[in-house]
Each structure stands twice: as C-alpha cells, then as structure tokens.
Design a protein around this motif. Sequence first.
Motif, PDB file in Angstrom:
ATOM      1  N   ASN A  74      43.083  42.938  42.766  1.00  0.00           N
ATOM      2  CA  ASN A  74      43.919  43.269  41.695  1.00  0.00           C
ATOM      3  C   ASN A  74      43.016  43.491  40.428  1.00  0.00           C
ATOM      4  OD1 ASN A  74      45.681  42.717  39.402  1.00  0.00           O
ATOM      5  ND2 ASN A  74      46.963  41.191  40.546  1.00  0.00           N
ATOM      6  N   LEU A  75      43.329  44.738  39.931  1.00  0.00           N
ATOM      7  CA  LEU A  75      42.253  45.426  38.946  1.00  0.00           C
ATOM      8  C   LEU A  75      43.010  44.678  37.436  1.00  0.00           C
ATOM      9  CD1 LEU A  75      40.231  47.311  37.954  1.00  0.00           C
ATOM     10  CD2 LEU A  75      42.049  49.145  38.076  1.00  0.00           C
ATOM     11  N   ILE A  76      44.233  44.634  37.419  1.00  0.00           N
ATOM     12  CA  ILE A  76      44.734  44.343  36.257  1.00  0.00           C
ATOM     13  C   ILE A  76      44.118  42.790  35.886  1.00  0.00           C
ATOM     14  CG2 ILE A  76      46.933  43.634  34.912  1.00  0.00           C
ATOM     15  CD1 ILE A  76      48.273  45.726  36.473  1.00  0.00           C
ATOM     16  N   ALA A  77      44.212  42.068  36.929  1.00  0.00           N
ATOM     17  CA  ALA A  77      43.429  40.636  36.762  1.00  0.00           C
ATOM     18  C   ALA A  77      42.111  40.585  36.694  1.00  0.00           C
ATOM     19  CB  ALA A  77      43.904  39.724  37.987  1.00  0.00           C
ATOM     20  N   ILE A  78      41.340  41.392  37.198  1.00  0.00           N
ATOM     21  CA  ILE A  78      40.101  41.605  36.774  1.00  0.00           C
ATOM     22  C   ILE A  78      39.811  41.884  35.422  1.00  0.00           C
ATOM     23  CG2 ILE A  78      38.028  43.083  37.227  1.00  0.00           C
ATOM     24  CD1 ILE A  78      38.463  43.075  40.177  1.00  0.00           C
ATOM     25  N   GLN A  79      40.441  42.776  34.617  1.00  0.00           N
ATOM     26  CA  GLN A  79      40.316  43.328  33.217  1.00  0.00           C
ATOM     27  C   GLN A  79      40.799  42.193  32.520  1.00  0.00           C
ATOM     28  OE1 GLN A  79      42.601  47.064  33.414  1.00  0.00           O
ATOM     29  NE2 GLN A  79      40.842  48.039  33.582  1.00  0.00           N
ATOM     30  N   GLN A  80      42.027  41.429  32.792  1.00  0.00           N
ATOM     31  CA  GLN A  80      42.386  40.337  31.974  1.00  0.00           C
ATOM     32  C   GLN A  80      41.425  39.201  31.950  1.00  0.00           C
ATOM     33  OE1 GLN A  80      46.239  39.508  34.001  1.00  0.00           O
ATOM     34  NE2 GLN A  80      47.089  40.474  32.150  1.00  0.00           N
ATOM     35  N   ALA A  81      40.608  39.020  33.019  1.00  0.00           N
ATOM     36  CA  ALA A  81      39.742  37.855  33.062  1.00  0.00           C
ATOM     37  C   ALA A  81      38.263  38.179  32.269  1.00  0.00           C
ATOM     38  CB  ALA A  81      39.279  37.610  34.680  1.00  0.00           C
ATOM     39  N   PHE A  82      38.078  39.582  32.560  1.00  0.00           N
ATOM     40  CA  PHE A  82      36.703  39.718  31.506  1.00  0.00           C
ATOM     41  C   PHE A  82      37.395  39.799  30.057  1.00  0.00           C
ATOM     42  CE2 PHE A  82      34.661  41.752  35.351  1.00  0.00           C
ATOM     43  CZ  PHE A  82      33.722  40.934  35.241  1.00  0.00           C
ATOM     44  N   THR A  83      38.415  40.368  29.873  1.00  0.00           N
ATOM     45  CA  THR A  83      38.972  40.216  28.277  1.00  0.00           C
ATOM     46  C   THR A  83      39.010  38.862  27.885  1.00  0.00           C
ATOM     47  OG1 THR A  83      40.494  42.314  28.766  1.00  0.00           O
ATOM     48  CG2 THR A  83      40.898  40.657  26.957  1.00  0.00           C
ATOM     49  N   SER A  84      39.517  37.754  28.701  1.00  0.00           N
ATOM     50  CA  SER A  84      39.521  36.637  28.022  1.00  0.00           C
ATOM     51  C   SER A  84      38.064  35.961  28.051  1.00  0.00           C
ATOM     52  CB  SER A  84      40.312  35.694  29.097  1.00  0.00           C
ATOM     53  OG  SER A  84      41.482  36.175  29.155  1.00  0.00           O
ATOM     54  N   VAL A  85      37.070  36.389  29.012  1.00  0.00           N
ATOM     55  CA  VAL A  85      35.793  35.791  28.758  1.00  0.00           C
ATOM     56  C   VAL A  85      35.150  36.285  27.512  1.00  0.00           C
ATOM     57  CG1 VAL A  85      33.528  35.882  29.953  1.00  0.00           C
ATOM     58  CG2 VAL A  85      35.601  35.535  31.341  1.00  0.00           C
ATOM     59  N   VAL A  86      35.305  37.496  27.503  1.00  0.00           N
ATOM     60  CA  VAL A  86      34.508  38.027  26.017  1.00  0.00           C
ATOM     61  C   VAL A  86      35.345  37.421  24.883  1.00  0.00           C
ATOM     62  CG1 VAL A  86      34.334  40.226  24.824  1.00  0.00           C
ATOM     63  CG2 VAL A  86      34.048  40.473  27.392  1.00  0.00           C
ATOM     64  N   ALA A  87      36.534  37.357  25.019  1.00  0.00           N
ATOM     65  CA  ALA A  87      37.252  36.769  23.768  1.00  0.00           C
ATOM     66  C   ALA A  87      36.902  35.401  23.542  1.00  0.00           C
ATOM     67  CB  ALA A  87      38.789  36.778  24.012  1.00  0.00           C
ATOM     68  N   ARG A  88      36.517  34.781  24.433  1.00  0.00           N
ATOM     69  CA  ARG A  88      36.169  33.228  24.575  1.00  0.00           C
ATOM     70  C   ARG A  88      35.029  33.212  24.119  1.00  0.00           C
ATOM     71  NH1 ARG A  88      37.378  28.307  26.877  1.00  0.00           N
ATOM     72  NH2 ARG A  88      35.815  27.278  27.936  1.00  0.00           N
ATOM     73  N   HIS A  89      33.946  33.986  24.300  1.00  0.00           N
ATOM     74  CA  HIS A  89      32.485  33.603  23.946  1.00  0.00           C
ATOM     75  C   HIS A  89      32.067  34.934  23.033  1.00  0.00           C
ATOM     76  CE1 HIS A  89      31.742  30.833  27.205  1.00  0.00           C
ATOM     77  NE2 HIS A  89      32.465  31.325  27.826  1.00  0.00           N
ATOM     78  N   GLU A  90      31.780  34.459  21.769  1.00  0.00           N
ATOM     79  CA  GLU A  90      31.709  35.217  20.646  1.00  0.00           C
ATOM     80  C   GLU A  90      30.102  36.191  21.105  1.00  0.00           C
ATOM     81  OE1 GLU A  90      33.649  33.345  16.764  1.00  0.00           O
ATOM     82  OE2 GLU A  90      31.401  33.302  17.054  1.00  0.00           O
ATOM     83  N   SER A  91      29.353  35.409  21.447  1.00  0.00           N
ATOM     84  CA  SER A  91      27.870  35.870  22.139  1.00  0.00           C
ATOM     85  C   SER A  91      27.995  37.342  22.814  1.00  0.00           C
ATOM     86  CB  SER A  91      27.114  34.908  22.896  1.00  0.00           C
ATOM     87  OG  SER A  91      27.826  34.724  24.187  1.00  0.00           O
TER      88      SER A  91
END
Length: 795
Positions: free
Chosen positions: A105-122
């Motif tokens: 599921n490409l959309i879920a992959i993009q959402q997951a990475f979006t959340s990881v990047v939003a979650r970690h300011e680093s």
Amino acid sequence: MNVIDFINFLHEKKIYLKVQNGKLQINAAKGAMTQTLLAQLKEKKGQIIEYLDSTKPGMDIVRVSREQVFKASYSQQSLWLLEQIDSGTEVYNMPAALKLTGDLNLIAIQQAFTSVVARHESLRTCFAAGEDGEPIQVIQAAEPFDVPVTDLSGVAEGERETQIRILVTKEAALEFDLSRDLMLRAKLIKVSSQEHVLLVTMHHIASDGWSMGILVNEFSHLYSAYVQGQENPLPPLAIQYADYANWQRQWLQGEVLDAQMGYWEKQLADLPDVHGLPLDYPRPSIQSFAGDVYVSTIAKDTLDGLKDVCQRQGATLFMGLHAAFSVLLSRYSNEKDIVLGTPVANREQSEIAELIGFFVNTLVLRSNLSGNPSFNELLRQSKTMLLEGYAHQQVPFEQIVERLQPQRSLSHSPLFQVMIEFQNNDEGNLSLPGLTAQYLDHQGGMNVAKFDLTLNIFEGQDGLHLGWHYNTDLFKRESIEGMSQHFNLLLAELLRLPEESVFALELVSDEERRQILCDWNDTQADFPSQTCIHELFEHKAEQNPQKEALVYQGVAFSYDELNLRANQLAHYLKAQGVKPDTLVGLCIERSFDMVIGLLGILKAGAAFVPLEPSYPEARIAYMLDDGDMGIVITQQRFLSELPLLAPLALCLDDDKVRDELASMPQNNQAVSSLGLCPHHLAYVIYTSGSTGKPKGVMVEHQALSNRIYWMDQEYTSTPQDRFLQKTPFSFDVSVWEFIWPLTTGASLVLAKPEGHKDPAYLSSLMAQENITKVHFVPSMLGSMLAFGLLGIAVR
C-alpha cells in the motif's frame, strides 16, 4: 555478579533498563528476556534503581522554547564541519534496502514516513552557520513525505536485477545537502505487482544504530495502522533532539566537564600517534575511505568457552572480545600500548530512549600489555577500563580530541585508527501486514572504511559473526583473511591457557608453520655451483663469437673480441704472480677498459676490488692497505690525481702496456691450471664506512653464480636483450649489470662516465640503443619517470 556487571550483561543481551518516576522499566529485544533473567532482575531491582539514579546526570532534559537558537550537538557539529571540508560526502550515509513481497500500500507507506518525520524533529533539521561560525539547527515544518517510485516491471527479467543494483548503489551514494534536505529519504522500486524494493537512507547527523531500530519499529506500527484505516497509534514524544543538544551544552561545562574530562586526560596521556600494524601499502598522505569487508565466524563452542571465562571474571562478553582483539593487535604490531575505539549508545537518560537522533559516542579503549600478562589479567584490566569509560561516556569524542590536541594528520584519524564494535542495538521488529520483508545484503554497494580497520561483531545462534571492515588502500584482502584466521587460533589458545602469557601462545596453524619453516625455506636450486662465473661468459663467447657483447659510445665489441682481450690481460696478471683470492684493484672510469679489466681479473683467478676514482685519497689508501693490493688496473689520467697508485698501477691506456698485452696468449685458461675453485673470491666491495671504518664484503664465485641464476629465473634474459650499465661500479648493483647480460649472451650498453646523474641523457640513450632491460633503485626510477620514461621493460 554485582549490579554493574549484571546491567552490562543485560545490555549485551539487548535488554535495556531505565528508571522513570521511581519505577524500573524494561525494553528488551524479542526473545531476549528469559525467566531466569527476569528472576535475577526482580531480585536485584532495588539495587538497580539505586545505581541508575546515582549515575544519572544531574540535570533533567526538558523541552525548551522553539523561539531560541539551537546550537548543534557536539557530535553534529563535528560531522557538519567534516561536511564543509569535504564539500559533501556519502561517507556518513546510513542506507538500507528492503525487499517487500505481497500487497503493498503505497499511500500507507507515504503516510507512515510522513508521521515518522513529523514525530522526530531531528529528521527535518537542517544546519546553518551561526554568528560565531558554529552550526545551528534549523527545524523545518512537517510536510507530507514523498516516496518516488521507479517502475522496472516492464524491464526484461535478466536486466532487472542489474538495474536494481545500480539504483540501490546510486541511492546509497547520493549526498545529502545539510543546509536544506530532510535527513531521511525513501524511494521505491517496483519489480512487479507483488514485489518491491524499498530504499531508505538517513544521514548520520540525525541518526545512529539505535535510531535505526526505532525507525523500524515505528514504521511497522504506523504502516500497520494506516493500512487498516486506523489513526496514528504512537504516543507523543515529551522532548526532541534539539532539547537534548541544549541540555548537553548546558550540563557539560564548568566543574562537570572538568571532572569528566580529567579522567580522559589521565587515561589517554602520551597516546601513540598511530598504530604499528604492518601495512601492505604505504599510507596515503590524505586519508582515504575506500573499503571492503571480509566475513568470518567463531564457532559456538568457542563462544561458549569465552562466555564461561568472562563469567568467572564477572566480565561481559564484549570485555573478553576486547581483551582478545588487543592481544591479536599486539602480536601483529609488536606493540604493548594498544588503542581501540568503540561506539556506545550514550542513552543513559530515559527521556531520549525513544528518540531518533545522533546520540552515539565513541570511547577510546587503551590496553597495557607490558609485563607478559595472561588473558585473565587482561580481561580484568579490560573490565575495569570499560566500566570507567562507561561512567565517563557523556564527554563527546570530539571534545576529547580538542582538549588533548593530538598531533593531527590528514593521513589517519586522531587518537585511534582501529575500532571494535559489538552489535547489540535493537534492530527493531519489521512486521508489515500483507508483506514479507527481507533485508538485501548489497546495501547500496557501499564500500566505505571510516577507519583503517574495524572489527564488527554480531552474536548469532551458531556463534559469533565477524565483519572485518578494512581500508583497501592499506591492506590486501588476503592479509585481513589471515588476520581473521589468526584471531580464531589465538582465541582458542587464550581459552585453553588463560593463565599463560599471551605472548607465549600459538598464533599460526600447523600448515602456516610448515609453510614458513619448510616451504618458504625450500630454496634449493640446481644452479651452476661448480662453475666459476667467468666460465659462463666464456661459454657464451664460444657459442656465439660474433654476437655483439659490449657497446660504448657507438662502438661495439663482439663476444669473441671481448673474450680475447680479457684473456690477454689474464695471462699478464698471472705472470705478475696473482693467484686465487688475490685482490686486484680496479680504479678506472666506465669504458671498454673497465669491462676488460673486470673480466681479465676474474680469468686470472683473482678478485677485483672497485676503487672509485672520485673517492678521497685517504679512503683509497685505506682500501689498498686493508686489501693488501699489489696491482691496481687504472688509466694514466688518474696517476696525477692519485699519486699513491703509481707504484701499483697497470695503465691499460699506456702504449707500453698495450704492446705487452698484445703479445700475450689469447686462449682461455682452465680454472684447474689456476688452482681456482667456485669457493674462491670473485670480488670485494667496500662499505661506505658510515658506521666506522669501511669493511670489505667478500663474494665468492658460487655466491655470484647463485645470484645471477636467480635473477635469470626471476626476470629472464635472452640473447636479444639489450642491457644498460649505468651504476657506479663501487655499488654492488653494478656487478649484476655487468655479469648477468654477459653470462646469458645478451648485449651490454655502457653509459658515459657520470651519465647515471643525468636522467635526460639516460632516457635518450635507452631509446637510441633500444634498451630492453635496466636495473633501477626506487629513487632513480622516480627520477626517470619524471622524465616521461615509458615503454621500457624496467627490471
């Protein structure tokens, strides 16, 4: 086992402890926590909480206002500076490649990475130069994360794997722009509807080994939730990496820094500049990072034995491996002060346990192997040193380097150049609904060696897996392979005899011992040991009398002519009373007369002694007296320059001498008639005398025959070859230049006197005379190459 040892033991088992609000929390890798360990942990719970509280840094890490300017952490600052110097480099990329099979599921992959990047300011932090020139953190706003897709499903199957490998390599080597990029990127390769390859790359300035496990776990949770239409299941983070960097700079100063740094100043005093391991290649003037890896294993029974020895000493497995590796390096380098680096997670505070960021620090480990220690003694030393190092791990390695101010060199890293790593970070649990995931073993084709040598150790169910990462500009692969084999042998010996001196234990196998003592010393060869060296020349003159033997300034002597002239001189010398082992001086400039004189002395049964005309008179006088020389073959011009030669002189350019020589027989004299045997002297060459008086080095016929035979077997000479003679005849290399070609039927071309000092002349002469073989020492070869000498078979 005391509390400190138990905590370190759990850490190696990938079981991490922290105290939060007075309660002990456990973070364990899957399957790591056993019932036995859990019981031990409950028994020591109170002591563990007390110890962890006592070692916790005095200031809590708290969230601070984002309105202020955030300096980079000390580790980030160091990487940023290196990036400025190198103008971008892939050395600090952290790539991974995953093969995903199933319904993706490409959309879920993009959402997951979006959340990881939003979650970690680093991961969305860039860097800019502050007013003081030091880097500051610039945190970007969170935006949707894009995962571009490359579709290879239409590519022919045979070509597809090649294209995948190219893409993986290219992505892993793609540089980050620290001034604007996200510190995480991802790309997807579509192989088919049911097969994809996910490429994920982070920059080390925002990540470390521990962070990779966090990324894997969070991505798995997020992807699973989004595939099922659920919300983000992860709790918000209390602090971010910028808060840690702010805490680090506030806490690590003043008395705290002095106390922490004081340990390292004492521990690392008078550290050696660079290790003494034997290198296969000269160290480049500027350090390169070209690398490769050799993989080896240590069997489970050896691993179990090492664990038993460590347990009896109250030490961890890593302490035992460090001690054993230090022994190996000491045996290889013949040094007793062994310095290694090792990474530590540096996540003592519970607040940062779940953060993605660059927390890892480097400890400098120093072992003292003087006094013939046993393995048990070294293990105890390693335990003490490592525990002290762990207690002072908050000091960034970069600050230690700055404080100690070691002698810096572009050719190697400071403080240490060899690293040992024990992989015990939680790799994370990659579980994706509807997909099976498999890490690809070609991680972008990255062959980067950050240090001269890094031993990477991973504990598996079948034993220890060792990755020997080495710099290919310093070491050959076979050298590293041999080192790994020696480590296995040494480790077995250390466990068998832990109380014996580590320098008395076997390091080589029976096969290696046989090779070193027997095979390499089996140098027996059927060379002409019963033949005097000039007889080989006479044989070639008999075979090809009209073959060109000697060329000087455009004039040539045939083998027959050269042999006859040398015979006449030999008969003359015999009439003067020379006999075997008589030393006859040869004080003459490079010319036909020099070669005739050399061969004539040998044919008379005597030994020649080069007397360089340019030598000081006192040196020549000493050599004449020391060698008890009654005859010196020379030329008239040198009698006025060296009057001491006059009573002994036989001037080959004197008309009277020429007439006398012309009347002499021209036949070869049988060695038996001379009483000459191969064990008699062929020549004597005097040393420079730089350590005292010059000493005459005596070389017999059979020794010279052996040397010439070896040279011909190693480099080969044919009658078609043309050799250049350009070395001053007081240097032993000249003997081989004279003798080798004339005993193999080749042609010998003489350079003019002093011609060896003029590379341009030599280059021109070699081209003009079609020289095929020439003997160079490295310094002279460098001079010749500087003149563009090409196309000649240099030997």
